[in-house]
Structures are given as structure tokens and as C-alpha cells.
Design a protein around this motif. Structure first.
Motif, PDB file in Angstrom:
ATOM      1  N   GLU A 142       1.264  -0.851   0.076  1.00 52.58           N
ATOM      2  CA  GLU A 142       0.244   0.001   0.174  1.00 52.58           C
ATOM      3  C   GLU A 142       1.016   1.407  -0.112  1.00 52.58           C
ATOM      4  O   GLU A 142       1.888   1.160   0.154  1.00 52.58           O
ATOM      5  CB  GLU A 142      -0.320   0.348   1.232  1.00 52.58           C
ATOM      6  CG  GLU A 142      -1.647  -0.691   1.170  1.00 52.58           C
ATOM      7  CD  GLU A 142      -3.428  -1.090   0.623  1.00 52.58           C
ATOM      8  OE1 GLU A 142      -3.394  -0.464  -0.141  1.00 52.58           O
ATOM      9  OE2 GLU A 142      -3.834  -2.460   0.301  1.00 52.58           O
ATOM     10  N   ARG A 151      -5.130  -0.571   7.567  1.00 48.51           N
ATOM     11  CA  ARG A 151      -5.000  -0.397   6.156  1.00 48.51           C
ATOM     12  C   ARG A 151      -3.449  -1.055   6.257  1.00 48.51           C
ATOM     13  O   ARG A 151      -2.386  -0.004   6.331  1.00 48.51           O
ATOM     14  CB  ARG A 151      -4.856   0.568   5.149  1.00 48.51           C
ATOM     15  CG  ARG A 151      -3.694   0.367   4.338  1.00 48.51           C
ATOM     16  CD  ARG A 151      -4.752   1.835   3.060  1.00 48.51           C
ATOM     17  NE  ARG A 151      -5.941   2.155   3.154  1.00 48.51           N
ATOM     18  CZ  ARG A 151      -6.669   1.380   2.200  1.00 48.51           C
ATOM     19  NH1 ARG A 151      -6.197   0.157   1.505  1.00 48.51           N
ATOM     20  NH2 ARG A 151      -7.587   1.693   2.495  1.00 48.51           N
ATOM     21  N   GLY A 152      -3.325  -1.511   6.752  1.00 44.94           N
ATOM     22  CA  GLY A 152      -1.739  -2.984   6.769  1.00 44.94           C
ATOM     23  C   GLY A 152      -1.100  -3.114   5.347  1.00 44.94           C
ATOM     24  O   GLY A 152      -1.582  -2.751   4.134  1.00 44.94           O
ATOM     25  N   GLU A 283     -14.401   0.285   4.692  1.00 44.95           N
ATOM     26  CA  GLU A 283     -14.610  -1.394   3.860  1.00 44.95           C
ATOM     27  C   GLU A 283     -14.454  -2.502   4.341  1.00 44.95           C
ATOM     28  O   GLU A 283     -13.126  -2.551   4.816  1.00 44.95           O
ATOM     29  CB  GLU A 283     -13.947  -1.319   1.987  1.00 44.95           C
ATOM     30  CG  GLU A 283     -14.591  -2.713   1.277  1.00 44.95           C
ATOM     31  CD  GLU A 283     -13.677  -2.827   0.331  1.00 44.95           C
ATOM     32  OE1 GLU A 283     -13.078  -1.168  -0.055  1.00 44.95           O
ATOM     33  OE2 GLU A 283     -13.368  -4.065  -0.097  1.00 44.95           O
TER      34      GLU A 283
HETATM   35  P1  ATP Z   1      -9.250  -0.962  -0.363  1.00 46.68           P
HETATM   36  O1  ATP Z   1     -10.537   0.385  -0.952  1.00 46.68           O
HETATM   37  O2  ATP Z   1      -9.453  -0.631   1.640  1.00 46.68           O
HETATM   38  O3  ATP Z   1      -7.945  -0.891   0.007  1.00 46.68           O
HETATM   39  P2  ATP Z   1      -9.568  -2.982  -2.011  1.00 46.68           P
HETATM   40  O4  ATP Z   1     -11.366  -3.083  -1.662  1.00 46.68           O
HETATM   41  O5  ATP Z   1      -8.535  -2.611  -2.371  1.00 46.68           O
HETATM   42  O6  ATP Z   1      -9.635  -2.285   0.101  1.00 46.68           O
HETATM   43  P3  ATP Z   1      -9.976  -5.975  -2.155  1.00 46.68           P
HETATM   44  O7  ATP Z   1      -9.510  -6.574  -2.969  1.00 46.68           O
HETATM   45  O8  ATP Z   1     -11.545  -5.617  -1.592  1.00 46.68           O
HETATM   46  O9  ATP Z   1     -10.258  -5.011  -0.633  1.00 46.68           O
HETATM   47  O10 ATP Z   1     -10.350  -7.498  -1.001  1.00 46.68           O
HETATM   48  C1  ATP Z   1     -11.105  -7.786   0.169  1.00 46.68           C
HETATM   49  C2  ATP Z   1     -11.394  -6.602   2.001  1.00 46.68           C
HETATM   50  O11 ATP Z   1      -9.974  -7.203   2.146  1.00 46.68           O
HETATM   51  C3  ATP Z   1     -11.238  -5.877   1.410  1.00 46.68           C
HETATM   52  O12 ATP Z   1     -12.616  -5.413   1.814  1.00 46.68           O
HETATM   53  C4  ATP Z   1     -10.996  -5.155   3.059  1.00 46.68           C
HETATM   54  O13 ATP Z   1     -11.688  -5.318   4.015  1.00 46.68           O
HETATM   55  C5  ATP Z   1     -10.159  -5.992   3.602  1.00 46.68           C
HETATM   56  N1  ATP Z   1      -8.092  -5.277   2.770  1.00 46.68           N
HETATM   57  C6  ATP Z   1      -8.147  -4.765   1.625  1.00 46.68           C
HETATM   58  N2  ATP Z   1      -6.793  -3.760   1.710  1.00 46.68           N
HETATM   59  C7  ATP Z   1      -6.284  -3.724   2.644  1.00 46.68           C
HETATM   60  C8  ATP Z   1      -5.236  -3.992   3.686  1.00 46.68           C
HETATM   61  N3  ATP Z   1      -4.297  -3.329   2.989  1.00 46.68           N
HETATM   62  N4  ATP Z   1      -5.313  -4.105   4.814  1.00 46.68           N
HETATM   63  C9  ATP Z   1      -6.212  -4.703   5.836  1.00 46.68           C
HETATM   64  N5  ATP Z   1      -7.762  -5.198   4.716  1.00 46.68           N
HETATM   65  C10 ATP Z   1      -7.855  -4.752   3.667  1.00 46.68           C
END
Ligand code: ATP
Ligand code: MG
Ligand code: MG
Ligand code: MG
Length: 439
Positions: A142, A151-152, A283
Motif C-alpha cells: 500500500e 490498512r496494513g 470497507e
Molecule cells: P481498499 O479499498 O480498502 O484498498 P480493496 O477494495 O482494495 O480495499 P479487496 O480487494 O476488495 O480490497 O479485498 C477484500 C477485503 O480485504 C476488503 O474489503 C478489506 O476489508 C480488506 N483489505 C483490503 N486491503 C486491505 C489492507 N491493506 N489492510 C487490511 N485489510 C484490507
């Protein structure tokens, strides 16, 4: 667990790096320790909650008929070249070379790998429908890891993948996921609202994100406030019943609720003004139907009843397992600390001994501790030689739903104090009555 023998490295001071309350309380309650930007060790208390959340996710997926397996964190780059995503994914992907100079990556998601498993072993429409899922660590490099586990870069995700013969069947799988996710979040004491969203790098047309409303959320959302009145509750769901799953999906998604990417000002303005809300959201999950986007290029096909060979219809469905800890704390805390919903609490109750070393109080605490364990509950007994104030502060910070306070004065009248963390209300009662009240 006896606190004197546990590992609970509580911090007295507010850590300067934590900008939001969940991050602050997770550090202060000794739940996590940062090892590098966006990469955490899960200390015993944090690990306990993580495991409880994982367990609920497993139970609800299995109830919906989905099958657990486990794929590795490291994946070969070649698999991602087949779908075309190796070059598209960009800098969020952590790319690694092994000693033979082979290109590998730390998986940010698993569509390619699961499609590879499917094509290697499934050949006939008779083996469908099939939904496989796992709960595994992901890595996304990220741009701005922040807010602790919210947001890890390394984070735990449940990701599930459905394989179906027709679009109609795949949309049933989509609905099954939607309903099972609603139940999953409700069991954690959370309201997560399905909202029309954008599909991003996963691809596809049909997608909903699940959002927990919170001022610290990173998403901007627009919704009809009537959606916040709907609950799944304890209604019986037959996950094989297409019509029922469809009806629940429609009930939860017919009112206006969208993230900023799909927001439509004209539709929004048609909602009665007093119900028109814009807010921030976290989310915590997302579901996708994307048809043959992966099955076609990767050759995941089955033979149909008439002998033709067709690519399968797929979708993928994710829950942010580690992010959920942050989301739950954002939704449930006060100025003293965390307030765990009963479904995910690390311990069911805390026992505070007001006079450690006093034979009467010590043995009363031991009896309560034993009685709670005999009921199959998991108590935390603060048996440290500490001031009452310090013990109360620790209990409030770690947020167990019930506290049983035991002191010599109350015991003289066969009374202990039972306190609800959520309401703050304390009641005096016999030790047996207190044990019976803990859930
Ligand atoms: P975001 O919009 O927050 O970057 P994403 O839409 O990229 O998330 P998805 O690919 O939909 O993420 O992944 C499924 C789930 O994993 C997300 O709904 C979120 O809850 C979790 N998630 C995604 N990125 C991270 C992160 N960097 N750290 C922690 N949890 C995450
Ligand atoms: Mg992302
Ligand atoms: Mg997103
Ligand atoms: Mg998403």
C-alpha cells in the motif's frame, strides 16, 4: 487465564503514531506490535480476537455450503501472466525472486491460483456448483499503510471463489455470499451495509462492498437512512433456496446505498431529504461476479450435458479479517477503552480481586474462576498484586463484556459486584448468580 501468568503488555501512554482510536487502543491494550510499516505481530490478546473473528467467518462460510482449503502466500509470476494481471497490478504487488531467479510474488489475492486448481481437477458440469475459500495472509504494498491493522501491507483476508455452469447459478453464489456476510458481520456485533461499488483491479460488473459507518472510514458513502433499519437477525436461511437468497439480497440492496465511485446524484436527490445521508465508511468486505474473466484466458472449462466445453462463470468474495478488529473497535468503544461485542470478545469475563493475598477473597475468586471455566467460558482473572484502580483501568481498556469484582467487604454478605462494560451498570449479587449471568 490468570493475568499474572499472561502476556498483556499494556501501555499507559497514548502512542504518538496512532491517529485513530482503534489503532490507539490496540497498541495500548497490548494487542499488536508494529514490525515494519503496515506489518504487525499479533500479541496474545490481539491474536485471540483475530482467531474468534476467523472462527465466525469459517462457521458462516461452511453454513453457506462453501468449502475451506489453504493456498500458499507465495505464488509464481507465470500464473499471473496467464490472466494478464502480472503487468497490470502495479506497485501494490510485492515481487520476489528465488535463488533460481524464478519470479514469484506474495499474493495480494488468489483468483489465478484458484482457477489453476479448478482447471487441474474439475472437468464436468456434474462437479458444479463449487465454492472454495481460504483465510490466508495477503500482501499489498500500500502507498500509505496507516491506521494500524485497518490498512496494513500484510493482512489477513478470507477470499472465496465460486465456479458455476451458468450466469444464473453464479448469481445465486453471489447472493449466498451476500447473505452469509450479513450474518457474519451481525454475529460480530457490526452493522455492515452492502453498497453498490466499483470493481477495481478484480474486474466484473456486479459488485457490492460492505461498509461499516464510522467517521474514520476511508470511503465516502451515500445512502438512504432506511437501509440502517434492516437486520438479518435470526431468520432461518436455506442457502440452497435461490428465491430466498435473491429476496434477501433485494431487501438489502434495493434502497440507495453507494460508494463515491458509483454515486449518482440524480438518484440520490430522489430520496426524501430527511433520509438522504452522506458519511464515511470502512470497507470490511466485497463480493464480485465477473463471469469468465479468468476462466476463459486460463482455460477453466467444463463439459456440459450436451458434450460442449464451456468456460465456467466465476465470482470472488472477500472479507477483511484483520481489518475487522479495527472496524469493530471504531464502532464499539468509549473514552476508557474497547467494548467488545460478546461474539468476538477475547475473554468472556474479567475477575478483579480487590485484596490479593487475603485468603477469603483469593478463594472466592478461585471458585468463580473455576465455575466460569466449568460453564465452558473463558475468564481472565486479575490476580496481580495491584491497586484496584489499576485493575479497573486495565479491564476497561481491554473491554471484556463483564467484570466480577470481589472484595472482603462484599464477601462478608456473600456478595460480589457484576458490572456490564457496555452500560457501566453494576449490581451486587451472590458469586453463583454472577457466574450464571455471564454469557
Ligand atoms: P481498499 O479499498 O480498502 O484498498 P480493496 O477494495 O482494495 O480495499 P479487496 O480487494 O476488495 O480490497 O479485498 C477484500 C477485503 O480485504 C476488503 O474489503 C478489506 O476489508 C480488506 N483489505 C483490503 N486491503 C486491505 C489492507 N491493506 N489492510 C487490511 N485489510 C484490507
Ligand atoms: Mg485496495
Ligand atoms: Mg476498495
Ligand atoms: Mg474492495
Amino acid at each position: 487465564m490468570r493475568l499474572s501468568r499472561y502476556f498483556l503488555p499494556v501501555l499507559k501512554e497514548n502512542p504518538a503514531e496512532a491517529q485513530i482510536v482503534s489503532h490507539r487502543y490496540m497498541l495500548r491494550a497490548g494487542m499488536i506490535k508494529q514490525q515494519a510499516a503496515g506489518i504487525y505481530s499479533w500479541l496474545p490478546l490481539g491474536f485471540k480476537v483475530l482467531r474468534r473473528i476467523e472462527q465466525i467467518v469459517h462457521e458462516e462460510q461452511i453454513r453457506a455450503g462453501h468449502i475451506p482449503l489453504l493456498m500458499p502466500t507465495l505464488q509464481p509470476a507465470d500464473l499471473w501472466r496467464e490472466s494478464g494481471r502480472y503487468d497490470d497490478y502495479g506497485q501494490e504487488m510485492l515481487r520476489i525472486k528465488d535463488r533460481q531467479d524464478r519470479e514469484m510474488l506474495y499474493g495480494p489475492t488468489n483468483e489465478e491460483m484458484i482457477t489453476d486448481i479448478f482447471r487441474s481437477h474439475v472437468n464436468s458440469y456434474k462437479d458444479l456448483p463449487l465454492t472454495l475459500y481460504h483465510i490466508q495472509w495477503k500482501f499489498r504494498d500500500e502507498m500509505r499503510p496507516r491506521f494500524g491493522v485497518m490498512r496494513g501491507r500484510e493482512f489477513l483476508m478470507k477470499d472465496g471463489y465460486n465456479f458455476d455452469l451458468t450466469k444464473e447459478d453464479a448469481l445465486h453464489a453471489y447472493n449466498r455470499h451476500l447473505v452469509s456476510y450479513l450474518r457474519t458481520y451481525e454475529r460480530m456485533g457490526l452493522q455492515a451495509i452492502p453498497m453498490r461499488a466499483d470493481s477495481g483491479p478484480i474486474g466484473g460488473d456486479d459488485t457490492h462492498e460492505f461498509l461499516v459507518l464510522a467517521s474514520t472510514g476511508e470511503s465516502e458513502v451515500f445512502y438512504d437512512s432506511a437501509v440502517t433499519d434492516i437486520r438479518l437477525g435470526s431468520r432461518e436461511i436455506d442457502y440452497d433456496d435461490k428465491a430466498q437468497c435473491q429476496a434477501v439480497m433485494e431487501e438489502f440492496t434495493s434502497l440507495y446505498a453507494r460508494t463515491d465511485e458509483t454515486h449518482d446524484a440524480a438518484l440520490f436527490d430522489a430520496i426524501p431529504e430527511e433520509r438522504r445521508k452522506s458519511a464515511r465508511g470502512i470497507e470490511v468486505g466485497q463480493i464480485f461476479y465477473f463471469g469468465t474473466k479468468y476462466s476463459e484466458p486460463m482455460g477453466a472449462t467444463v463439459v456440459t450435458p450436451d458434450g460442449a466445453r464451456v468456460p465456467v462463470h466465476m465470482g470472488s468474495h472477500g472479507i477483511g479479517v484483520s481489518r475487522l478488529l479495527g472496524a469493530i473497535i471504531e464502532a464499539s468503544h468509549d473514552d476508557k477503552g474497547i467494548i467488545w461485542p460478546e461474539g468476538v470478545t477475547p475473554f468472556h469475563a474479567g475477575i478483579v480481586n480487590l485484596k490479593q493475598g487475603d485468603a477469603g477473597t483469593d478463594s472466592a475468586c478461585e471458585a468463580i474462576y473455576g465455575a466460569l471455566k466449568a460453564r465452558g467460558l473463558d475468564p481472565l482473572y486479575d490476580d496481580r498484586d495491584e491497586r484496584a484502580g489499576a485493575k479497573f483501568a486495565t479491564m476497561d481498556l481491554i473491554g471484556l463484556p463483564w467484570r466480577i469484582t470481589v472484595g472482603p467487604r462484599g464477601l462478608a454478605a456473600n456478595k460480589v459486584e457484576l458490572t456490564s462494560r457496555r452500560t457501566g451498570v453494576s449490581e451486587e449479587m451472590s458469586p453463583e448468580a454472577a457466574v450464571a449471568r455471564v454469557v
